[in-house]
Enzyme design. Structure first.
Site, PDB file in Angstrom:
ATOM      1  N   SER A 179       0.963  -1.297   0.086  1.00  0.00           N
ATOM      2  CA  SER A 179       0.050  -0.054  -0.181  1.00  0.00           C
ATOM      3  C   SER A 179       0.802   1.183  -0.196  1.00  0.00           C
ATOM      4  CB  SER A 179      -1.020  -0.057   1.111  1.00  0.00           C
ATOM      5  OG  SER A 179      -0.383  -0.041   2.404  1.00  0.00           O
ATOM      6  N   TYR A 180       1.802   1.322   0.939  1.00  0.00           N
ATOM      7  CA  TYR A 180       2.626   2.575   1.023  1.00  0.00           C
ATOM      8  C   TYR A 180       3.583   2.682  -0.292  1.00  0.00           C
ATOM      9  CZ  TYR A 180       4.831   6.227   3.614  1.00  0.00           C
ATOM     10  OH  TYR A 180       5.485   7.535   3.853  1.00  0.00           O
ATOM     11  N   HIS A 219       7.692  -8.104  -5.321  1.00  0.00           N
ATOM     12  CA  HIS A 219       8.596  -9.264  -5.422  1.00  0.00           C
ATOM     13  C   HIS A 219       7.657 -10.515  -6.181  1.00  0.00           C
ATOM     14  CE1 HIS A 219       6.280 -11.464  -2.020  1.00  0.00           C
ATOM     15  NE2 HIS A 219       5.875 -10.223  -1.742  1.00  0.00           N
ATOM     16  N   GLY A 269       7.207  10.340   8.337  1.00  0.00           N
ATOM     17  CA  GLY A 269       6.221  11.293   8.812  1.00  0.00           C
ATOM     18  C   GLY A 269       5.052  10.906   8.852  1.00  0.00           C
ATOM     19  N   THR A 289       2.039   9.854   7.548  1.00  0.00           N
ATOM     20  CA  THR A 289       1.523   9.223   5.921  1.00  0.00           C
ATOM     21  C   THR A 289       0.502   7.972   5.980  1.00  0.00           C
ATOM     22  OG1 THR A 289       3.562   8.481   5.471  1.00  0.00           O
ATOM     23  CG2 THR A 289       2.865  10.547   4.657  1.00  0.00           C
ATOM     24  N   LYS A 320       6.981   5.124  17.102  1.00  0.00           N
ATOM     25  CA  LYS A 320       5.542   5.564  16.972  1.00  0.00           C
ATOM     26  C   LYS A 320       4.550   4.217  16.903  1.00  0.00           C
ATOM     27  CE  LYS A 320       4.786   5.082  12.374  1.00  0.00           C
ATOM     28  NZ  LYS A 320       3.477   4.584  11.791  1.00  0.00           N
ATOM     29  N   ARG A 353      -2.921   0.399  11.246  1.00  0.00           N
ATOM     30  CA  ARG A 353      -2.943  -1.060  11.438  1.00  0.00           C
ATOM     31  C   ARG A 353      -2.466  -1.362  13.043  1.00  0.00           C
ATOM     32  NH1 ARG A 353       0.471  -3.034   6.613  1.00  0.00           N
ATOM     33  NH2 ARG A 353       0.245  -1.268   5.337  1.00  0.00           N
ATOM     34  N   VAL A 394       0.642  -6.675   7.082  1.00  0.00           N
ATOM     35  CA  VAL A 394       1.658  -6.704   8.206  1.00  0.00           C
ATOM     36  C   VAL A 394       1.455  -5.640   9.195  1.00  0.00           C
ATOM     37  CG1 VAL A 394       4.197  -6.098   8.629  1.00  0.00           C
ATOM     38  CG2 VAL A 394       3.278  -7.345   6.318  1.00  0.00           C
TER      39      VAL A 394
END
Length: 338
Positions: free
Chosen positions: A14-15, A35, A138, A140, A194, A258, A282
């Protein structure tokens, strides 16, 4: 060697996909590699990442590439966006294929599994000293970034020119504000800690403790991050910025996280395995907790919230008992680093 793409992104989750979309939306030719060849073929056919970012169309400048060698040959700018536990493995795969003028940046948030080492140390061990390194960090959420909603991040690295070039590549007046930072260590650390505190905030809300408790966890979590950062030579100012307070508040307060949802499930009585299965992707904070705990112990840094979350995740302690232990700690004065 001439670039056929402005940047190559390794990691089609996703990121990674969101960052690739953002870069391509800036008009930069962007290659996205993952991958799994089947997943990459699906992305190429659908022209969107239906599995992680459904219905967000790829810009014309975004190209899917399933061949790692071709992806790395296309550009000297390489953005790595993979889970922290496979970060070193992906670099090992990439190493023999990298161009001599390659520059490596990552948006992976975490530390090395088992050792708790910073990812810069992993990168240097694998790649040596020849390549400039940088990190993006940051507050996001991938979906919001991919949708073009306003976002701000920070970038720091070993080479000022590379940092400046990344700001130019990523920054968009319409969607993404990018701040240059000179604290390479601090930016990496904020992204790992975080995640741990977000699990704690989720557990607190899952138990039903309310906004007061959540805010206390965020505030004292920031203190723990600052303590650990100081022990590693990071700047305390970094932790009041995007990669510290910004990312901490975002991840602890919104259910797109998540890590927060994982903590919520634990607070409501789920065991660790069930809570992870509920998320379906994950949960970086699960491994990050062990890594941060290991690092703090090695450095002799007091991190009581992190320690209690570690005991819940790895030693079977109940979230309620962990909360009781935190509340029952010895009274002390509040100072910036306590």
């Amino acid at each position: 060697m001439k670039n056929s793409a402005d940047i190559t992104v390794l990691g089609a989750g996703s990121y990674g996909t969101a960052l690739a979309i953002s870069l391509a939306s800036n008009g930069h030719k962007t290659l996205l590699w993952g991958h799994d060849p089947v997943h990459m073929q699906t992305l190429a056919q659908d022209k969107c990442n239906q599995a992680f970012l459904p219905d967000i169309a790829f810009p014309d400048c975004l190209q899917i590439e399933a061949d790692l060698a071709k992806a790395l040959a296309a550009s000297n700018n390489v953005l790595v966006v993979v889970p922290s536990h496979v970060f070193g493995t992906v670099l090992e795969q990439a190493k023999p294929l990298l161009r001599s003028d390659a520059r490596i940046v990552w948006a992976t948030k975490g530390l090395e599994p088992e050792t708790g080492r910073l990812l810069q140390d992993v990168a240097r061990d694998v790649l040596g000293e020849q390549y400039p390194l940088a990190v993006l960090s940051g507050p996001t959420f991938a979906k919001e970034l991919a949708m073009g909603l306003p976002t701000a991040i920070s970038v720091a690295g070993t080479c000022p020119q590379f940092t400046e070039d990344l700001v130019e590549l990523l920054h968009s007046p319409k969607r993404l504000r990018v701040y240059a930072n000179d604290d390479f260590t601090g930016l990496q650390l904020g992204g790992a800690v975080k995640n741990v505190i977000a699990i704690g905030a989720g557990m607190s809300d899952g138990i039903g403790f309310g906004a007061n408790a959540r805010t206390a966890l965020i505030t004292r979590g920031l203190v723990e991050l600052t303590r650990l950062g100081e022990a590693l030579g990071a700047s305390t100012a970094t932790f009041m910025g995007m990669a510290g307070l910004g990312d901490l508040v975002l991840t602890c307060t919104d259910n797109q996280s998540r890590n927060r949802r994982f903590g919520l499930a634990l607070g409501k009585g789920c065991d660790v395995m069930t809570a992870q299965a509920e998320i379906g992707q994950v949960v970086e904070g699960y491994r990050n907790t062990k890594e941060v705990f290991t690092l703090a112990k090695r450095l002799g840094v007091e991190m009581p919230i992190t320690e209690q979350i570690y005991q819940v995740l790895y030693q079977g302690k109940s979230p309620v008992d962990a909360a009781k232990e935190l509340l029952g700690r010895e009274k002390k004065s509040e100072t910036p680093t306590q």
